[in-house]
Design an enzyme around this catalytic site. Structure first.
Site, PDB file in Angstrom:
ATOM      1  N   ASN A   1       0.826  -1.209   0.000  1.00 58.22           N
ATOM      2  CA  ASN A   1       0.000   0.000   0.000  1.00 58.22           C
ATOM      3  C   ASN A   1       0.859   1.257   0.000  1.00 58.22           C
ATOM      4  OD1 ASN A   1       0.562  -0.958   2.666  1.00 58.22           O
ATOM      5  ND2 ASN A   1      -1.024   0.342   3.534  1.00 58.22           N
TER       6      ASN A   1
ATOM      7  N   GLU B   1       0.376   5.263   0.765  1.00 55.36           N
ATOM      8  CA  GLU B   1      -0.507   6.310   1.283  1.00 55.36           C
ATOM      9  C   GLU B   1      -0.034   7.684   0.809  1.00 55.36           C
ATOM     10  OE1 GLU B   1      -0.855   5.613   5.523  1.00 55.36           O
ATOM     11  OE2 GLU B   1      -2.032   3.795   5.152  1.00 55.36           O
TER      12      GLU B   1
ATOM     13  N   CYS C   1      -4.243   0.765  -2.391  1.00 53.54           N
ATOM     14  CA  CYS C   1      -4.109  -0.477  -1.625  1.00 53.54           C
ATOM     15  C   CYS C   1      -3.073  -1.405  -2.272  1.00 53.54           C
ATOM     16  CB  CYS C   1      -5.431  -1.227  -1.595  1.00 53.54           C
ATOM     17  SG  CYS C   1      -6.754  -0.400  -0.714  1.00 53.54           S
TER      18      CYS C   1
ATOM     19  N   GLU D   1      -3.335  -4.528  -3.025  1.00 55.77           N
ATOM     20  CA  GLU D   1      -3.871  -5.417  -4.065  1.00 55.77           C
ATOM     21  C   GLU D   1      -3.895  -4.712  -5.414  1.00 55.77           C
ATOM     22  OE1 GLU D   1      -5.136  -4.649  -1.124  1.00 55.77           O
ATOM     23  OE2 GLU D   1      -6.411  -6.226  -0.301  1.00 55.77           O
TER      24      GLU D   1
ATOM     25  N   CYS E   1     -10.476  -4.503   0.139  1.00 57.88           N
ATOM     26  CA  CYS E   1     -11.570  -3.525   0.239  1.00 57.88           C
ATOM     27  C   CYS E   1     -12.456  -3.625  -1.000  1.00 57.88           C
ATOM     28  CB  CYS E   1     -10.999  -2.111   0.383  1.00 57.88           C
ATOM     29  SG  CYS E   1     -10.432  -1.401  -1.171  1.00 57.88           S
TER      30      CYS E   1
ATOM     31  N   CYS F   1     -10.800  -2.849  -4.396  1.00 57.01           N
ATOM     32  CA  CYS F   1      -9.880  -3.925  -4.822  1.00 57.01           C
ATOM     33  C   CYS F   1     -10.658  -5.143  -5.305  1.00 57.01           C
ATOM     34  CB  CYS F   1      -8.937  -4.295  -3.692  1.00 57.01           C
ATOM     35  SG  CYS F   1      -7.765  -2.974  -3.327  1.00 57.01           S
TER      36      CYS F   1
END
Ligand code: THU
Length: 157
Positions: free
Chosen positions: A52, A54, A63, A65, A101, A104
């Site tokens: 990930n 940020e 993310c 994924e 999430c 994803c």
């Protein structure tokens, strides 16, 4: 859905999860402190990882994924068999497996249509004692996808 632990996984699943675990170390997560690592297994058995990333503008965070899917795409890989996801950090020991999430899942669904298979999803807690094996169809039933738009030639380009 199968609940198990690391030792119950097949060798290829264990290897994938260990690659995802390594990718956790490269997470850029100064805001949440929540490191996530993902590892995709392509249909030709190549492993492509993501972590990930940020941002000070929190909402544009990517993310692990999706980072892995984007990385794979840049390598010309869009057909996947499996993905492993693991999360946590030294400070935060996630007791429950971290599931992808919604965004994803939606991207993994697109990948599953391109791949012409129900992509396996292996999710783990930080210490790998709590692992769930599922699939994209199980995690995103009745998905919206390319078939709704009548796009028939997804592997063309
Ligand atoms: N995150 C992922 O990378 N993958 C998930 O499946 C869940 C959430 C990241 C995004 C953000 O950097 C941090 O975890 C906390 O939400």
């Amino acid at each position: 859905m199968i609940k198990c632990s690391f030792k119950d996984l097949k060798p290829y699943q264990q290897e994938l999860l260990l690659e995802a675990e390594k990718a956790m170390d490269n997470a850029y997560c100064p805001y949440s402190g929540f490191s996530v690592g993902a590892a995709l297994l392509t249909e030709n058995n190549l492993t492509i990882t993501g972590s990930n990333v940020e941002n000070a503008s929190y909402g544009i965070t990517i993310c692990a994924e999706r980072a892995a899917i984007i990385r794979a795409n840049a390598l010309g890989k869009r057909r996947f068999k499996s993905i492993a996801v693991i999360a946590g950090s030294k400070k935060y020991n996630a007791k429950e497996p971290t599931a992808p999430c919604g965004a994803c899942r939606q991207m993994l669904y697109e990948s599953s249509v391109i791949s012409e298979r129900n992509i396996e999803i292996i999710i783990s807690n930080t210490d790998k004692t709590n692992v769930i094996i599922s699939s994209i169809i199980e995690l995103l039933p009745l998905a919206f996808g390319p078939e709704n738009l009548n796009n028939k030639n997804l592997n063309a380009g």
